[in-house]
Design a protein around this motif. Structure first.
Motif, short mmCIF file in Angstrom:
data_model
loop_
_atom_site.label_atom_id
_atom_site.label_comp_id
_atom_site.label_asym_id
_atom_site.label_seq_id
_atom_site.Cartn_x
_atom_site.Cartn_y
_atom_site.Cartn_z
N GLY A 1 0.81 -1.21 0.00
CA GLY A 1 0.00 0.00 0.00
C GLY A 1 0.84 1.26 0.00
O GLY A 1 0.55 2.22 -0.72
N ILE A 2 1.90 1.25 0.80
CA ILE A 2 2.81 2.40 0.84
C ILE A 2 3.47 2.57 -0.52
O ILE A 2 3.58 3.70 -1.05
CB ILE A 2 3.88 2.22 1.93
CG1 ILE A 2 3.25 2.28 3.34
CG2 ILE A 2 4.99 3.25 1.78
CD1 ILE A 2 2.83 3.65 3.79
N HIS A 3 3.92 1.47 -1.10
CA HIS A 3 4.60 1.55 -2.39
C HIS A 3 3.66 2.10 -3.47
O HIS A 3 4.08 2.94 -4.29
CB HIS A 3 5.12 0.18 -2.79
CG HIS A 3 5.88 0.18 -4.08
ND1 HIS A 3 7.09 0.82 -4.23
CD2 HIS A 3 5.59 -0.35 -5.30
CE1 HIS A 3 7.53 0.67 -5.46
NE2 HIS A 3 6.64 -0.04 -6.14
N ALA A 4 2.42 1.65 -3.49
CA ALA A 4 1.46 2.12 -4.49
C ALA A 4 1.19 3.61 -4.32
O ALA A 4 1.13 4.37 -5.30
CB ALA A 4 0.15 1.33 -4.38
N ALA A 5 1.03 4.05 -3.06
CA ALA A 5 0.78 5.48 -2.82
C ALA A 5 2.00 6.31 -3.18
O ALA A 5 1.88 7.41 -3.76
CB ALA A 5 0.40 5.70 -1.36
N PHE A 6 3.18 5.81 -2.85
CA PHE A 6 4.41 6.53 -3.19
C PHE A 6 4.57 6.65 -4.70
O PHE A 6 4.97 7.70 -5.22
CB PHE A 6 5.61 5.82 -2.58
CG PHE A 6 6.94 6.46 -2.90
CD1 PHE A 6 7.22 7.75 -2.49
CD2 PHE A 6 7.90 5.77 -3.62
CE1 PHE A 6 8.44 8.35 -2.80
CE2 PHE A 6 9.12 6.35 -3.92
CZ PHE A 6 9.39 7.66 -3.52
N THR A 7 4.26 5.58 -5.42
CA THR A 7 4.35 5.62 -6.88
C THR A 7 3.41 6.65 -7.46
O THR A 7 3.76 7.40 -8.39
CB THR A 7 4.06 4.23 -7.47
OG1 THR A 7 5.04 3.29 -6.98
CG2 THR A 7 4.10 4.25 -8.99
N ASP A 8 2.19 6.73 -6.91
CA ASP A 8 1.26 7.77 -7.35
C ASP A 8 1.85 9.16 -7.14
O ASP A 8 1.76 10.03 -8.00
CB ASP A 8 -0.05 7.67 -6.56
CG ASP A 8 -1.01 6.65 -7.13
OD1 ASP A 8 -0.68 6.03 -8.17
OD2 ASP A 8 -2.10 6.46 -6.56
#
Length: 279
Positions: free
Chosen positions: A177-184
């Motif tokens: 979840g953190i990785h997906a938000a960071f990528t956004d």
């Protein structure tokens, strides 16, 4: 273009240098091995780390033009290079350095790479370099940049472009979840339009192929362990802050992840180095 503090740049420099792909760097050095001197244009130079990591592979006489949008970073780069060199002196606007038998002159220029890109590349250096730049740029800007290189028949040595790979040990339930938000968050505008973020490597490779360049690439991953704790903690704090700004995650989840990552055993952050030259 988004700014970076001198403290952050100094913290990451040793890891950046260790991460560089030696085969890609050797290919760059081999290409220029027969030249007695070389002119280099370094885009988004920050604190001058790219010069310090690359000079040894290049001819004995080098002239570097360091460009950045931030005059404070340009001044900091001159200070760092002066301290780094075996000998250093001012000659007009240029900094004249001696290091390990190399004679290096350095010119610093404040440049807006959005407005002035084609003008800067029109200075006709032998080599264009950049470090940790292209993931901040938009797809449109990257394609414009490659087209400008092609029109001037200029080669590019680009290092440490983030490619989105990231692993931390031990694993944490919030990692994905953190990785997906960071990528956004990485796709937000960093001064060049909507940023390519981790897609930059594929965008660059495709643009160079279409422009008839020969391309070599290789991993230049950060490998962070116990001895890199200050950088690892600063990185985790930055990722958590960026992920939190997206509003996609509960603040407690972000805080729990950050607390765990401050105590992480290791982390791998994926990057790619590129060597692209006109055929």
């Amino acid at each position: 273009m988004a700014g970076f503090s001198p403290e952050w740049l100094a913290l990451r420099e040793p890891v950046d240098h260790a991460a560089r792909n030696p085969q890609v760097l050797a290919a760059v050095g081999g290409y220029f091995a027969e030249k007695a001197s070389l002119s280099v244009l370094d885009l988004g130079c920050g604190a001058g780390s790219n010069l310090r990591a690359t000079y040894a592979a290049l001819p004995d006489r080098q002239h570097w033009t360091l460009v950045d949008h931030d005059p404070a970073l340009l001044a900091f780069a001159r200070e760092r290079l002066t301290d780094w060199a075996d000998e250093a002196r001012e000659q007009g606007e240029e900094l004249v350095l001696a290091k390990d038998g190399k004679a290096i002159t350095v010119d610093t220029r404040k440049v807006d790479l959005n407005k002035d890109l084609e003008w800067v590349l029109g200075w006709q250096p032998d080599l264009v370099t950049a470090a940790a730049l292209f993931d901040l740029a938009s797809k449109r800007w990257i394609e414009r940049f490659v087209a400008a290189l092609a029109s001037q028949h200029l080669p590019l040595y680009a290092v440490l472009t983030h490619d989105g790979r990231e692993t931390w040990q031990p694993e944490h339930p919030a990692d994905s979840g953190i990785h997906a938000a960071f990528t956004d968050h990485q796709h937000g505008d960093k001064g060049f339009g909507p940023a390519a973020g981790p897609d930059a490597c594929e965008i660059m490779a495709e643009a160079f192929r279409k422009s008839g360049f020969a391309i070599s690439s290789g991993d230049s991953n950060w490998q962070l362990d116990a001895k890199h704790r200050p950088l690892r903690e600063a990185l985790a704090e930055g990722i958590a802050a960026a992920a939190g700004e997206t509003g996609r995650l509960d603040p407690k989840t972000v805080a729990d992840w950050l607390a765990a990552r401050r105590e992480a055993q290791s982390a791998m952050i994926g990057h790619q180095d590129f060597w692209a030259r006109p055929i």
